[in-house]
Structure formats: C-alpha cells, structure tokens
Scaffold this motif. Sequence first.
Motif, PDB file in Angstrom:
ATOM      1  N   UNK A  74       0.835  -1.206   0.000  1.00  0.00           N
ATOM      2  CA  UNK A  74       0.000   0.000   0.000  1.00  0.00           C
ATOM      3  C   UNK A  74       0.864   1.248   0.000  1.00  0.00           C
ATOM      4  N   UNK A  78       0.927   4.057  -2.739  1.00  0.00           N
ATOM      5  CA  UNK A  78       0.669   5.438  -2.336  1.00  0.00           C
ATOM      6  C   UNK A  78       1.800   6.336  -2.805  1.00  0.00           C
ATOM      7  N   UNK A  81       1.414   7.016  -6.384  1.00  0.00           N
ATOM      8  CA  UNK A  81       0.290   7.911  -6.599  1.00  0.00           C
ATOM      9  C   UNK A  81       0.637   9.337  -6.213  1.00  0.00           C
ATOM     10  N   UNK A  99     -17.777  11.642  -7.674  1.00  0.00           N
ATOM     11  CA  UNK A  99     -17.310  10.294  -7.404  1.00  0.00           C
ATOM     12  C   UNK A  99     -16.533  10.197  -6.108  1.00  0.00           C
ATOM     13  N   UNK A 402     -10.559   5.126 -15.559  1.00  0.00           N
ATOM     14  CA  UNK A 402     -10.498   4.558 -14.218  1.00  0.00           C
ATOM     15  C   UNK A 402     -11.632   5.082 -13.373  1.00  0.00           C
ATOM     16  N   UNK A 406     -16.140   3.293 -10.403  1.00  0.00           N
ATOM     17  CA  UNK A 406     -16.715   3.553  -9.085  1.00  0.00           C
ATOM     18  C   UNK A 406     -17.984   4.363  -9.171  1.00  0.00           C
ATOM     19  N   UNK A 409     -20.735   1.843  -9.540  1.00  0.00           N
ATOM     20  CA  UNK A 409     -21.032   1.131  -8.304  1.00  0.00           C
ATOM     21  C   UNK A 409     -21.635   2.063  -7.278  1.00  0.00           C
TER      22      UNK A 409
ATOM     23  N   UNK B  65      -4.403   4.496   5.694  1.00  0.00           N
ATOM     24  CA  UNK B  65      -5.813   4.702   5.365  1.00  0.00           C
ATOM     25  C   UNK B  65      -6.097   6.169   5.141  1.00  0.00           C
ATOM     26  N   UNK B  67      -3.976   8.553   4.507  1.00  0.00           N
ATOM     27  CA  UNK B  67      -3.290   9.118   3.355  1.00  0.00           C
ATOM     28  C   UNK B  67      -3.962   8.693   2.060  1.00  0.00           C
ATOM     29  N   UNK B  68      -4.365   7.464   2.005  1.00  0.00           N
ATOM     30  CA  UNK B  68      -5.046   7.009   0.793  1.00  0.00           C
ATOM     31  C   UNK B  68      -6.337   7.769   0.584  1.00  0.00           C
ATOM     32  N   UNK B  69      -7.029   7.983   1.672  1.00  0.00           N
ATOM     33  CA  UNK B  69      -8.286   8.736   1.541  1.00  0.00           C
ATOM     34  C   UNK B  69      -8.008  10.160   1.125  1.00  0.00           C
ATOM     35  N   UNK B  70      -6.875  10.713   1.564  1.00  0.00           N
ATOM     36  CA  UNK B  70      -6.541  12.073   1.153  1.00  0.00           C
ATOM     37  C   UNK B  70      -6.212  12.111  -0.329  1.00  0.00           C
ATOM     38  N   UNK B  71      -5.453  11.141  -0.774  1.00  0.00           N
ATOM     39  CA  UNK B  71      -4.922  11.188  -2.128  1.00  0.00           C
ATOM     40  C   UNK B  71      -5.966  10.768  -3.145  1.00  0.00           C
ATOM     41  N   UNK B  72      -6.808   9.850  -2.750  1.00  0.00           N
ATOM     42  CA  UNK B  72      -7.666   9.226  -3.744  1.00  0.00           C
ATOM     43  C   UNK B  72      -8.671  10.218  -4.308  1.00  0.00           C
ATOM     44  N   UNK B  73      -8.991   9.958  -5.557  1.00  0.00           N
ATOM     45  CA  UNK B  73     -10.010  10.778  -6.205  1.00  0.00           C
ATOM     46  C   UNK B  73     -11.293   9.985  -6.354  1.00  0.00           C
ATOM     47  N   UNK B  74     -11.326   8.872  -5.756  1.00  0.00           N
ATOM     48  CA  UNK B  74     -12.529   8.075  -5.858  1.00  0.00           C
ATOM     49  C   UNK B  74     -12.389   6.872  -6.744  1.00  0.00           C
ATOM     50  N   UNK B  75     -11.275   6.789  -7.473  1.00  0.00           N
ATOM     51  CA  UNK B  75     -11.197   5.686  -8.423  1.00  0.00           C
ATOM     52  C   UNK B  75     -10.846   4.378  -7.752  1.00  0.00           C
ATOM     53  N   UNK B  76     -10.184   4.465  -6.613  1.00  0.00           N
ATOM     54  CA  UNK B  76      -9.830   3.212  -5.953  1.00  0.00           C
ATOM     55  C   UNK B  76     -10.907   2.764  -4.996  1.00  0.00           C
ATOM     56  N   UNK B  77     -11.860   3.592  -4.802  1.00  0.00           N
ATOM     57  CA  UNK B  77     -12.912   3.176  -3.875  1.00  0.00           C
ATOM     58  C   UNK B  77     -13.845   2.194  -4.570  1.00  0.00           C
ATOM     59  N   UNK B  78     -14.315   1.292  -3.803  1.00  0.00           N
ATOM     60  CA  UNK B  78     -15.231   0.313  -4.398  1.00  0.00           C
ATOM     61  C   UNK B  78     -16.627   0.561  -3.902  1.00  0.00           C
TER      62      UNK B  78
END
Lengths: 577, 78
Positions: A74, A78, A81, A99, A402, A406, A409, B65, B67-78
């Motif tokens: 992870x 990260x 990313x 999203x 990408x 989501x 879903x 967790x 950091x991922x939530x900070x960085x993510x734009x929503x594409x990795x969320x399921x």
Amino acid sequence: MPLPKRVIEPVHITRGTLPEDLPLPSELEGVTNGTLANTVRQLSSLSRHAEDLFGELARDAQQINDRSNSLQARIDRLAIKVTQLDSTVEEVSLQDIHMRKAFKSGTVFDQQIFSRATMPTAMLETYNSCDRPPPLDKLNCYRDDGKDGLKFYTDPNYFFELWRAEMLNDTEKAIHDKGKNKGHRGVRGTADPAQGGRGHRRKVRQPHNTRERHKQIATEHGEYIMPQNTIYRTPQQLNQYHQEIEGYGPGQDQRPPRPNSIEIRRSYQREHEVPDGINSPSLYQNNSQIMTNYEEQHNIYQHEMYGQGPLSSESLYASGTPTRSKSRPSQPPPAPPSNQSTPSAGTPTRARGLSAARDQLPPPPPPPETTSPPPNGLPPHMHRMLESPLRTSISSPETSRISSPPNHQHHIQDLPPPPPIPAEQAAILPTKQTSPPKQVINASPPGAVAAPPPPPPPPMPANSVQAPAGAPVMNGDLIRALTSPPKLNPVKDRVLGKLGPPLADPRNDLLKAIRDGIKLRKVEKSEQRQEVDRGVNGLHDVASILARRVAVEFSDSDSGSDSECDSEGWGENETSA
Amino acid sequence: MAVPSGRGENVQKQIQQDWVNREYIEIITISIKKITDFLNSFDLSCRSKLASLNEKLTILERKIDYLEACVTKGETLT
C-alpha cells in the motif's frame, strides 16, 4: 478461578508408581523406574506444549508478516500515486467531485475476542476437560413458555444480551431526543434548518471575540491590506478577515463599522476586477460569483457578517446578499463571462465547472437525445459521452476510464432501481461505454464528439448492435474495435444488464440537480440510512450496534458541521484548481 | 551376624542406589523445569514484541488509510 493455560502432566511423578497387585523384588527400583517413566511423560507433554506454543507464535508472526507486506504494498502504491499528483495540471472536475465518496475505513475491528472461537487451543482443551452442563435442553419439549431450559442453568450470551439491550435502548433514546431537538431547531432556524442552530450559536458567540481582538490589533497595526484571495476557511481566518475589515475603521466603536466596510469591500471588488475584468458588466457578476462561491463555503459566516447590520442595504455588496442567498438553491449562479478565457483566474465553483465544461464543448448532436427511446435511459449516457472528450482533453484518458467504474457502483449502491430497460438497450449501453475511451485515444476530438451515434432500433440482433459502436473509429483500430466488443459482450451484457439502468438514472438526476443548484447530500444520507438499517437488522454484531449508535449520536453534529467540512473541501479544490 | 550385616549392607546399598537414582531424577526434573521456564519467558517476550509490532502496524495502517483517503479521487474506492 484462574486456569493455567498449559499444564504439564503428570504433576506428581512419583506417586502411585508402585504397583500393588504384583510383588516386586526391589520396591525402590520399581519406584525409580515409575518416576523415570513419568518424567518421560512430562517431557512428552512439555514438547507437545512447546509445539503448540511455537505454532501460535509462528502463526502470529506470519500474520504480522502478511500485514506488513500488504502495508508495504500500500505504501508503494501510495508513493507512486503521490508522485503522480500534480496540482497544476489536475482539474477537479464535476464528476470527480461526485465520485468522491465519504471515507469509509476498511479496518475490521476484532470482535468477540474472548469467545470460544478465539480461545487458544491449550485453554480450549482445559475448558473441554471441564464437566459438561447437565443436558437440561433435553427437557425443552416439556416447557410451555418456549424458553431454553439450559439457559436457566448457564447462559454464555447473557451479558452480551444485557449490553445489547442497553445499547439499543440508548440508541432509541438518542433518536428520540434528536427528533425533539430538530423540531426546536426548525422553529428558530433561519433559512437552512440544518445549519440554523449552528449559525445562531456562532452569531452569539463569535463577535465578542473578534471585536475584542480586532480592537487590539487595530490599535497595534493601523494598516492592514486585504488579501486578494481570502479563503474563508476556518473561523480563525474569519476572525482575521473581520479584523481586517474593521481594522480600517478610524473609530473603534462597535456600532458603526458599516460605512468603512463598504469601502473596503469596494477595494476588494476592484482587486478582483483587475485580473479578469475585461468588460464592465462583469463587475457585478464577478462580485456575485465571488459571493456565491463565498456563500457556498460559508453560509453561516456570511449571514453573520453581512446580514447583521441594519445598514447593510446601503452597500452594493450587502444589497446583493439577501436575494442571492434566497435565489441560490433554486437557480444556478450566473456563468462568468471572463471565465472561459482565463480559467485559472478565479476560484471555481460548482456551477462554473459545469458551465465552463458545457461552453467548451462542441454543440452536441441533438437527434440522439430526442430519439432515445427510454425516458431515463439514454440522455444521461449521452451526457457522459459528451463530457468524456472534454475530460480526456483536460486530463489523461486513463483517469476518465479509471474513474468511471466507481461511479457505476456508487450509483448502484445508493439509488433505487429505475424502471427496467429492455434487454436491447442494455446491450447497447455496454458497447458504448467501452468504446469512448478507445475512440478518444485513437481519433481526434471531432471524432470523439461524433461518438454518440443514434441508437439502433431495439429489435436488432446483437451483431448489428456492435456496428455503431465500432463505426466512429476512424483512424484505424477498426478491426480491434470490431473484434473486441463481441468478446466483452457476454460478460458485460450480463453485468450491465443489471448495472445499466441504475447508472443511467442517477446521472440524469445529478445533472438536473446540479443545474438547479441543489446541494447533493442525499447520497450520504441514504448511506447513513443504510447503515442504520443494517444496525437494526444485524443486531448480533457488536460493530454494527456500535456503528449505529455512533451514527445516531454523531449524525446531529455531522449535519451541523457540514458547512465546515464543505468549506474545507472547497478550499482544497480551489487550491488544487 | 554376618547375615544381618550383609543384609544391612544390602539395604544400605539399595538406599544409596535409590538416592543416586533420585538425584538423577531430580536433575531431569530440574531440567524440565528450566525448559518450561525458558519456554514461558520466551513465549512472554515474543508475545509482547509481537503485540508491540501489531500495535505499530495498526497505527501505520490507519495512517495509510488516512493518506489514501486524502490522495484518492474516488477511483480506488469500491
């Protein structure tokens, strides 16, 4: 009574080693031999326990190893990313905002850590060596009240049931109290019932602090320059802003700072006017746009600051505010004319992102929208098709590809299923959804704009359905486009036969809602409701009970702190855009 | 006289042999105790270290967790 976890047996190695029935030539040797034999038994028991012990340790270590490996993966992901993050290039588009889901932790908390299942095996053996409870449950068939007879003797779930009942009662009480509080707030709330209470509280509390502070600061530093892009993000910054406004005032009286504030705000307007002031009517529009932006972030603060004084109607700025605040939910803020030429000039609002996106688009082909057979099915899809070239022109095509799953879903989870679409339509949808990125990559933007072809008539067979999807691919890849969809079709047909309708409908709703300027908060509420429902249903789960309780107890404060969360979110978007 | 003395010697011998055997058994038993003590202390120290590792891992996971939530734009969320 504490039980030892591991007992090495036999404990008394010398006792009972002398056989009584048969005479021995040497009793001492017999005892010695028996003792030695028991020692060997002890050793074997010891080795068994040691094996168990090392097994447990190895299992734990393996578990930690797995966790650390996954954590390392992870972290690597990260890191990649983070290196790819670019605040200058990235535009927070409308779809990305939608999203974005609320953070949902995937951490699984340990539950029932003292149950039989999690008991170490050595301890379990000790427990198993205990006497069984008397089989009172065999008498259940003779009981009239339907209770379990064994539970009168022993009930391992007793304390959990007790705790559960208490928790559920508390939750019910909290819900009840919250309903009452909401009623109160609705009575005294201003425009927004959810934020009214907070606004009132802030109104009462804040000015005392700010005025006292601004007195000191104003006496110390006479000249303060209004920052150009003040982002009113936190109350501290608000205080600063307040101080800066009133810091200009020569008289430090608490009543008459209004006229001074007008001048300052005019300078504020001019400062904003200079960078993107191309045409004169944009002054008010700029102003109003800033105002709407500002309002979206800080409805409360704006009420507090500008709607406070009785002289507020004198200033141009303050005269715009009440009407603006009333009209905002029903109609979208006006699109700034200077915005398209200089997209990075100001801070983007939601409406601007939409309007800019729409203005930059080539005119959409009208016939598909009108000829699309289902009322809910295709228009949103067309919208997405129209917006995808734009997004790919701004960002990379990978992101658009990408970021779309989501979305599906997301909508599937949160929204009720719309009216069913015939199977032919479901067959049309996947081919189109899979095709646009490819077209955008290969073809030029006009080709991509021409991507939404008019949908074929429904009764066509599946092969003819493929044709329009592959048709707009101009610059080669025709063969691949024609061959690959039939491969995908059986899988995606089945998936999107179910997925198609829900993703079509919410998009329609979303766009309509954005145009109308309604805040899109329904999704979270439904999620929360789901959570609550799950809590009601899964009552045998500690986590769900606790989650429900937490959701109930914090939903009040959550709705209150929406504005702050919003403002922070907007602030981030502004800086990144 | 000779018989009792011989018997007494025999008994004495047996008792001495028994004491020797008991000493031997005592050594074995003490060794078993040592092994048990070592195993217990080893288990304890290993568990404490694993627990501290586990704690650190949990903290790290939460940070990741976040950091991922900070960085993510929503594409990795399921």
